[in-house]
Scaffold this active site. Structure first.
Site, mmCIF file in Angstrom:
data_model
loop_
_atom_site.group_PDB
_atom_site.id
_atom_site.type_symbol
_atom_site.label_atom_id
_atom_site.label_comp_id
_atom_site.label_asym_id
_atom_site.label_seq_id
_atom_site.Cartn_x
_atom_site.Cartn_y
_atom_site.Cartn_z
ATOM 1 N N ASP A 7 -31.198 -14.243 -60.069
ATOM 2 C CA ASP A 7 -32.260 -13.899 -58.693
ATOM 3 C C ASP A 7 -31.435 -12.541 -57.981
ATOM 4 O O ASP A 7 -30.258 -12.859 -58.023
ATOM 5 C CB ASP A 7 -32.400 -15.044 -57.803
ATOM 6 C CG ASP A 7 -33.065 -16.118 -58.664
ATOM 7 O OD1 ASP A 7 -32.311 -17.167 -58.487
ATOM 8 O OD2 ASP A 7 -34.055 -15.694 -59.316
ATOM 9 N N ILE A 159 -36.031 -12.014 -58.489
ATOM 10 C CA ILE A 159 -35.738 -12.374 -57.297
ATOM 11 C C ILE A 159 -35.853 -13.991 -57.418
ATOM 12 O O ILE A 159 -36.352 -14.591 -58.179
ATOM 13 C CB ILE A 159 -36.593 -12.001 -56.127
ATOM 14 C CG1 ILE A 159 -38.238 -12.185 -56.744
ATOM 15 C CG2 ILE A 159 -36.433 -10.442 -55.860
ATOM 16 C CD1 ILE A 159 -39.229 -11.719 -55.704
ATOM 17 N N ASP A 160 -35.252 -14.774 -56.312
ATOM 18 C CA ASP A 160 -35.049 -16.245 -56.407
ATOM 19 C C ASP A 160 -36.787 -16.695 -56.672
ATOM 20 O O ASP A 160 -37.534 -16.291 -55.942
ATOM 21 C CB ASP A 160 -34.526 -16.791 -55.003
ATOM 22 C CG ASP A 160 -32.993 -16.295 -55.002
ATOM 23 O OD1 ASP A 160 -32.362 -16.015 -55.981
ATOM 24 O OD2 ASP A 160 -32.736 -16.334 -53.774
ATOM 25 N N LYS A 161 -36.454 -17.968 -56.961
ATOM 26 C CA LYS A 161 -37.906 -18.653 -57.284
ATOM 27 C C LYS A 161 -38.389 -18.798 -55.819
ATOM 28 O O LYS A 161 -39.773 -18.695 -55.724
ATOM 29 C CB LYS A 161 -37.520 -20.089 -57.572
ATOM 30 C CG LYS A 161 -38.379 -21.211 -57.676
ATOM 31 C CD LYS A 161 -38.250 -22.579 -57.946
ATOM 32 C CE LYS A 161 -39.321 -23.543 -57.774
ATOM 33 N NZ LYS A 161 -38.910 -25.070 -58.303
#
Length: 354
Positions: A7, A159-161
């Site tokens: 991410d 990008i992060d979850k």
């Protein structure tokens, strides 16, 4: 669980797992027991979770000096060398899934998505389905002309979850190469909006005295460090100085809330794993809701009901709000923006109301 190290990071060439072996040397300050020490020492590209390492140990696939070590609690020492025998990866086809997408832009070569919270970008052992890639395979169908000879979307950044906001994905090989080059030379314009604990200020002597921290004209906070995987927790990144990868984040306070919190505009000179989250945590201004880097910090009564909402915020308060790049085929400059998602907008309203 978040995607492991995928991410906020520019993605290069993928690493396949075709079997073979991996040689790992135990470093200084490693955990004392074998399974934990290996989890800290294996390169992140190997994508070996601690549970998989424990299975490998039990199966006799971990050896030292040619002798299998089958007790995960075995004591290790700095400098010891272990060989991990890797079985060939089982190829699992990624299937199209009819998952709704918010499409901001699409043509024959690329697609820009506004990603919701909770969606993993790429399939991984812990998230084999329900990902953005699954959704794109369904949405794009035959319009994918192929990446590296395969009919698949080309992921050039993630990008992060639990981070929301803008992502660009390649649909053709020519777009994939052109986008990857722009991410590599850091010419992509990326701004993130974050809600953080405290209000970063150039008058703060603590910040002024912190290595890697400086302030530029207009009160812009500049954080320049190296980042590497945490020595004992492979799901985290850490600030380091003599190893890792160079990382630079800039941040500007958009609005402060009674000295307790601030809305901050962050932009990336580099794109490293968890860069904004770990840099702001290092500066003492961790993101609200960040369970990985946030510790036990809480908002106080000065922001009234905003404290209740902020302290219970279920994800890191981070949104990829702006994305700009040159179209890799036409050369046209493209700039996109995404409004704050409803949960972050409500959080800011509550903090503002006090």
């Amino acid at each position: 669980m978040d995607e492991p190290f995928g991410d906020e990071d520019d993605i290069g060439v993928g690493i396949g797992d075709g079997g073979g072996s991996l040689v790992v040397t135990i470093g200084d300050e490693a955990p004392a027991r074998l399974d934990k020490a290996l989890a800290a020492a294996v390169p992140e590209e190997a994508a070996l979770s601690r549970s998989r390492l424990m299975r490998m140990i039990a199966e006799g696939a971990v050896s030292r000096d040619g002798v299998a070590v089958m007790d995960p609690k075995s004591k290790v020492a700095e400098g010891e060398v272990y060989t991990l025998r890797l079985a060939p990866a089982i190829q699992v086809a990624t299937l199209p899934e009819d998952i709704p997408l918010t499409v901001i832009w699409e043509d024959a070569d690329l697609i820009v998505i506004d990603k919701p919270a909770g969606m993993v970008v790429h399939p991984a052992p812990g998230s084999p389905s329900g990902t953005l890639v699954n959704a794109l395979l369904h949405h794009c169908g035959d319009t994918l002309s192929g990446i590296g000879g395969e009919r698949r979307p080309g992921i050039v950044h993630r990008i992060d979850k639990d981070t929301t906001g803008l992502l660009v994905v390649a649909k053709s090989d020519r777009a994939h190469h052109g986008l990857a080059r722009q991410f590599e030379d850091h010419s992509v314009n990326r701004h993130y909006l974050a809600v953080v604990h405290g209000v970063p200020s150039g008058t703060d002597p603590r910040l002024r005295g912190l290595r890697g921290i400086s302030f530029e004209a207009g009160g812009i906070l500049r954080i320049a460090t190296h980042l590497a995987r945490h020595k004992t927790d492979r799901q985290r990144q850490a600030v380091v100085w003599d190893q890792g990868r160079h990382a630079v984040t800039r941040a500007h306070v958009v609005e402060g809330f009674a000295g307790q919190a601030a809305l901050v505009d962050c932009w990336l000179e580099t794109g490293r794993t968890h860069q904004i989250r770990v840099h702001l945590a290092y500066a003492g201004h961790v993101l609200l809701g960040d369970q990985t880097y946030g510790g036990r910090r809480k908002l106080g009564a000065a922001v009234g009901k905003g404290a209740d909402l902020g302290n219970a915020f279920p994800r890191q308060a981070l949104h990829a709000a702006t994305l700009g790049f040159d179209h890799p085929v036409t050369g046209e400059r493209l700039e996109f923006s995404s409004p704050l998602p409803a949960d972050m907008a409500a959080l800011i309203d509550a903090l503002r109301a006090g």
